[in-house]
Scaffold this active site. Structure first.
Site, short mmCIF file in Angstrom:
data_model
loop_
_atom_site.label_atom_id
_atom_site.label_comp_id
_atom_site.label_asym_id
_atom_site.label_seq_id
_atom_site.Cartn_x
_atom_site.Cartn_y
_atom_site.Cartn_z
N GLN A 12 2.40 4.39 5.58
CA GLN A 12 1.60 4.64 6.79
C GLN A 12 0.69 3.44 7.13
N ARG A 33 10.14 -2.64 -2.03
CA ARG A 33 10.94 -2.49 -3.24
C ARG A 33 12.36 -2.13 -2.85
N ALA A 80 1.26 1.90 -3.73
CA ALA A 80 0.79 2.77 -4.82
C ALA A 80 1.61 4.06 -4.80
N SER A 123 -10.09 4.46 -2.96
CA SER A 123 -10.01 5.78 -2.32
C SER A 123 -11.24 6.64 -2.58
N GLU A 125 -11.01 9.56 -3.29
CA GLU A 125 -10.67 10.44 -4.42
C GLU A 125 -11.42 10.02 -5.68
N TYR A 147 -4.42 10.54 -10.31
CA TYR A 147 -4.46 9.57 -9.20
C TYR A 147 -5.87 9.00 -9.04
N ASN A 176 -9.88 10.01 3.72
CA ASN A 176 -8.54 10.39 4.22
C ASN A 176 -8.32 9.89 5.65
N GLY A 183 3.13 10.65 5.47
CA GLY A 183 4.19 11.33 4.74
C GLY A 183 4.07 12.84 4.93
N ARG A 189 0.02 16.26 7.94
CA ARG A 189 1.37 16.10 8.47
C ARG A 189 2.22 17.34 8.16
N ALA A 278 -7.03 20.73 -10.68
CA ALA A 278 -8.47 20.46 -10.49
C ALA A 278 -8.62 19.98 -9.05
P1 NAP Z 1 1.96 5.61 1.60
O1 NAP Z 1 2.33 5.93 2.99
O2 NAP Z 1 2.32 6.55 0.50
O3 NAP Z 1 2.61 4.17 1.25
C1 NAP Z 1 2.72 3.72 -0.06
C2 NAP Z 1 3.54 2.43 -0.06
O4 NAP Z 1 3.66 1.96 -1.42
C3 NAP Z 1 4.96 2.58 0.47
O5 NAP Z 1 5.27 1.46 1.27
C4 NAP Z 1 5.79 2.57 -0.80
O6 NAP Z 1 7.10 2.10 -0.62
C5 NAP Z 1 4.99 1.57 -1.62
N1 NAP Z 1 5.34 1.62 -3.04
C6 NAP Z 1 5.28 2.69 -3.86
N2 NAP Z 1 5.72 2.36 -5.08
C7 NAP Z 1 6.04 1.05 -5.05
C8 NAP Z 1 6.57 0.13 -6.01
N3 NAP Z 1 6.86 0.51 -7.26
N4 NAP Z 1 6.75 -1.16 -5.63
C9 NAP Z 1 6.48 -1.55 -4.36
N5 NAP Z 1 6.02 -0.72 -3.40
C10 NAP Z 1 5.81 0.57 -3.74
O7 NAP Z 1 0.39 5.35 1.48
P2 NAP Z 1 -0.71 5.09 2.64
O8 NAP Z 1 -1.23 6.40 3.11
O9 NAP Z 1 -0.18 4.10 3.60
O10 NAP Z 1 -1.88 4.44 1.76
C11 NAP Z 1 -1.91 3.05 1.50
C12 NAP Z 1 -2.79 2.80 0.27
O11 NAP Z 1 -4.10 3.28 0.51
C13 NAP Z 1 -2.33 3.51 -1.01
O12 NAP Z 1 -2.65 2.67 -2.10
C14 NAP Z 1 -3.19 4.77 -1.05
O13 NAP Z 1 -3.31 5.23 -2.38
C15 NAP Z 1 -4.48 4.23 -0.47
N6 NAP Z 1 -5.34 5.19 0.21
C16 NAP Z 1 -4.83 5.98 1.21
C17 NAP Z 1 -5.66 6.85 1.90
C18 NAP Z 1 -5.13 7.72 3.00
O14 NAP Z 1 -5.84 8.67 3.37
N7 NAP Z 1 -3.97 7.40 3.58
C19 NAP Z 1 -7.03 6.91 1.57
C20 NAP Z 1 -7.52 6.07 0.56
C21 NAP Z 1 -6.67 5.21 -0.11
P3 NAP Z 1 8.32 3.12 -0.21
O15 NAP Z 1 8.26 3.21 1.28
O16 NAP Z 1 9.50 2.40 -0.73
O17 NAP Z 1 8.05 4.42 -0.89
O1 G4F Z 2 -3.50 15.79 2.33
P1 G4F Z 2 -3.78 15.86 0.88
O2 G4F Z 2 -2.61 15.95 -0.03
O3 G4F Z 2 -4.69 14.59 0.57
P2 G4F Z 2 -5.72 14.24 -0.61
O4 G4F Z 2 -5.38 14.94 -1.86
O5 G4F Z 2 -7.10 14.43 -0.07
O6 G4F Z 2 -5.41 12.69 -0.82
C1 G4F Z 2 -5.26 11.80 0.28
O7 G4F Z 2 -6.50 11.23 0.58
C2 G4F Z 2 -7.05 10.39 -0.45
C3 G4F Z 2 -8.41 9.88 0.07
O8 G4F Z 2 -9.39 10.86 -0.15
C4 G4F Z 2 -6.09 9.27 -0.73
F1 G4F Z 2 -6.61 8.44 -1.69
C5 G4F Z 2 -4.76 9.82 -1.21
O9 G4F Z 2 -3.84 8.74 -1.39
C6 G4F Z 2 -4.21 10.75 -0.12
O10 G4F Z 2 -3.90 9.96 1.00
O11 G4F Z 2 -4.73 17.12 0.56
C7 G4F Z 2 -5.95 17.32 1.24
C8 G4F Z 2 -6.53 18.68 0.86
C9 G4F Z 2 -6.58 18.94 -0.65
O12 G4F Z 2 -7.82 19.53 -0.96
C10 G4F Z 2 -5.47 19.94 -0.89
O13 G4F Z 2 -5.70 20.80 -2.00
O14 G4F Z 2 -5.69 19.69 1.40
C11 G4F Z 2 -5.52 20.69 0.41
N1 G4F Z 2 -4.29 21.45 0.70
C12 G4F Z 2 -4.24 22.78 0.96
N2 G4F Z 2 -2.95 23.16 1.13
C13 G4F Z 2 -3.05 20.96 0.69
C14 G4F Z 2 -2.21 22.03 0.95
N3 G4F Z 2 -2.58 19.71 0.49
C15 G4F Z 2 -1.25 19.51 0.55
N4 G4F Z 2 -0.76 18.26 0.38
N5 G4F Z 2 -0.37 20.55 0.79
C16 G4F Z 2 -0.81 21.84 1.01
O15 G4F Z 2 -0.02 22.74 1.23
#
Ligand code: NAP
Ligand code: G4F
Length: 331
Positions: A12, A33, A80, A123, A125, A147, A176, A183, A189, A278
């Site tokens: 994303q 990758r 990641a 993050s 988190e 995580y 978030n 995804g 989503r 948790a």
């Molecule tokens: P994402 O959509 O899950 O994208 C993760 C990316 O990492 C994908 O391009 C994936 O490739 C790649 N990847 C995973 N394993 C790999 C490997 N072994 N080698 C090379 N590439 C690999 O995540 P995002 O939401 O864009 O988030 C980007 C970053 O910000 C992540 O580190 C996430 O933990 C962090 N973050 C996200 C949020 C959020 O709310 N979105 C908040 C705080 C921090 P593939 O497409 O091949 O799977």
């Molecule tokens: O959308 P989530 O899976 O995101 P979460 O766990 O907050 O993590 C995301 O944000 C982090 C930043 O704070 C990133 F670092 C991390 O990579 C990721 O992008 O869940 C959000 C909340 C949680 O409390 C979960 O328990 O939604 C609650 N939830 C309730 N029902 C659910 C569901 N989450 C998911 N995925 N699916 C459910 O059915």
């Protein structure tokens, strides 16, 4: 022309960041990758403008080669294992991909191009079982998942390389952030996709976990600008990026279902399968530092974000349904 290397470019954030940097006149190198089936869904429209380099987070040699080939001014380390729920059944893989790989990437930069500016995707988190509300840069960490623990390691190793080697290494503590490119397993989503399928008669119910969890949800397109701003400063530093507003999962459901004229209570089933061992009950960020020092602002609010995601999923699911209908008519 500046050059940027993005890991996780197919995800994303990587896809929005690549678009943004291309718009700023950067030469963009995207690390991907090898997968059995190429995964360009998020970057199809800019695929031909990205210089593709092959690499895997767990393979230091490939990261060294990616930095050597791209010779970047800026490195954005976004790749990641990013799904919190998957980190309990796969704690070791999460540790390798989300924690140790940050050292791999920092080492590749230190060895090949130590002057490159480095962004680490940290993050909210990491705050987990929050010590104070709202959370800011100085709030102590208390991660609640493998995580979250891995991200704490990634955060501190980034700070450590800055302090040990004088590298321009920044950590963005992002709350978030969501978009139509999120995804489908993440909650926003999952809801927008579920609402579209229910509205179009392709699904009858939506099975969910904890509806009381509170999150500070913003738009990914706004957040990637903060990443870039961090690397344009005179000094490297760490910043919280958030909206400063929180909503429950229940409110998310209300907004999404009512946008298509439905009541979520008629369709949502709470299923223990989606409860976490948790939970992080509440996240709310204070991004005053980013507003003041980076001049960062956000444009898209919560309701606008949810409606945008539902509208995009309605378009996509309608298209899929029409295709399936045509296929069955031809069979
Ligand atoms: P994402 O959509 O899950 O994208 C993760 C990316 O990492 C994908 O391009 C994936 O490739 C790649 N990847 C995973 N394993 C790999 C490997 N072994 N080698 C090379 N590439 C690999 O995540 P995002 O939401 O864009 O988030 C980007 C970053 O910000 C992540 O580190 C996430 O933990 C962090 N973050 C996200 C949020 C959020 O709310 N979105 C908040 C705080 C921090 P593939 O497409 O091949 O799977
Ligand atoms: O959308 P989530 O899976 O995101 P979460 O766990 O907050 O993590 C995301 O944000 C982090 C930043 O704070 C990133 F670092 C991390 O990579 C990721 O992008 O869940 C959000 C909340 C949680 O409390 C979960 O328990 O939604 C609650 N939830 C309730 N029902 C659910 C569901 N989450 C998911 N995925 N699916 C459910 O059915």
């Amino acid at each position: 022309m500046k050059k940027a290397l993005i890991t996780g470019v197919t995800g994303q954030d990587g896809s929005y960041l690549a678009e943004f940097l291309l718009g700023q006149g950067y030469q963009v190198y995207g690390m991907r990758r090898r997968t059995s089936t190429p995964n360009y869904e998020n970057v199809e429209h800019i695929k031909h403008r990205i210089n593709w380099v092959s690499g895997d987070l767990t393979d230091l040699a490939s990261l060294i080669e990616a930095v050597r080939v791209s010779d970047p001014d800026e490195v954005y380390n976004l790749a990641a294992q990013s799904f919190v729920a998957a980190s309990w059944p796969q704690p070791l893989a999460t540790g390798h991909l989300t924690a140790i790989s940050v050292t791999n990437m920092l080492e590749a930069v230190r060895i090949v191009k130590p002057t490159a500016r480095f962004y680490q995707a940290s993050s909210s988190e990491m705050f987990g079982k929050v010590i104070e509300t709202p959370q800011k840069e100085t709030t102590p960490f208390y991660p609640r998942s493998p995580y979250g623990v891995a991200k704490v390691y990634g955060h501190w190793i980034t700070v450590n390389y800055r302090e040990s080697f004088g590298m321009f290494a920044c950590s963005g503590i992002l709350f978030n952030h969501e978009s139509p490119r999120r995804g489908v397993e993440f909650v926003t989503r999952k809801v927008s996709d579920g609402v579209a399928r229910i509205k179009l008669g392709l699904q009858k119910e939506l099975r969910m976990g904890n509806l009381d969890a509170l999150r500070d949800w913003g738009f990914a397109g706004d957040y990637i600008k903060a990443m870039w701003l961090m690397l344009q400063q005179d000094e490297p530093d760490d910043f919280v990026i958030s909206t400063g507003e929180m909503h429950t999962v229940r409110e998310l459901l209300e907004v999404a279902f009512s946008h298509v004229g439905l009541d979520y209570r008629d369709y949502v089933v709470v299923d223990p399968e989606f409860q976490r061992p948790a939970e992080v009950d509440l996240l709310l960020g204070d991004c005053t530092k980013a507003k003041e020092k980076l001049g960062w602002t956000l444009e898209v609010g919560f309701e606008q974000l949810v409606k945008m995601m539902v509208d995009e999923d309605l378009k996509r699911v309608r298209h899929e349904a029409a295709y399936l209908h045509a296929m069955s008519a031809n069979a």
